[in-house]
Scaffold this motif. Structure first.
Motif: not given
Length: 151
Positions: A7, A11, A100, A105, A108, A141-142
């Protein structure tokens, strides 16, 4: 840890994961091993928000205000999730949850208190693994939302 590394690289993060000499079950323990302020530890905490998983990436320097979190996400109640719920939502066990690398998903919130630090450390999927990031990068990222969640 491999899902977290994947992950990260997807990114554009270099994907460097630091393995600590021993598990760090608390923000204080992680900060001590990393020689950083406890507030720079980004705790990935899973809550139940009216039965749905909610990830709050909180500064290790304070606790999460559950009433404020509930108001921010528009639910009646937010409560700490049971270990089985955490594992099901993240694929990771309590004590090593990363922000992550989850099966799907998660809604968050990323604690704005983390912006006070030029670099922060987040869990990498195991109790002894962390990765370095920044507040802005954690939000990206999240896919999370920056929010003041601390008490």
């Amino acid at each position: 840890m491999d899902l977290v590394r994947t992950a990260l690289t997807l990114h554009g993060h270099p994907g460097g994961i630091t393995e600590l000499p021993s598990p760090a079950p608390t923000a204080a323990a992680a900060a001590e091993q990393l020689s950083c302020p406890v507030g720079a530890i980004a705790n990935s905490l899973i809550f139940e928000a009216d039965g749905t998983p909610l990830l709050i990436v909180a500064s290790g320097g304070h606790r999460v205000d559950l009433k404020k979190a509930a108001s921010l996400v528009g639910v009646r109640k937010v409560r700490r999730a049971a270990p089985e719920f955490v594992l099901q939502a993240t694929g990771q066990e309590v004590g090593g949850v990363a922000p992550i690398g989850h099966p799907a998903p998660l809604r968050t919130l990323v604690d704005t208190a983390l912006a006070d630090y030029p670099q922060v450390w987040a869990g990498a999927g195991l109790p002894h693994a962390m990765f370095r990031s920044t507040f802005e990068e954690l939000v990206a990222l999240t896919g999370g939302e920056a929010a003041a969640v601390g008490i």
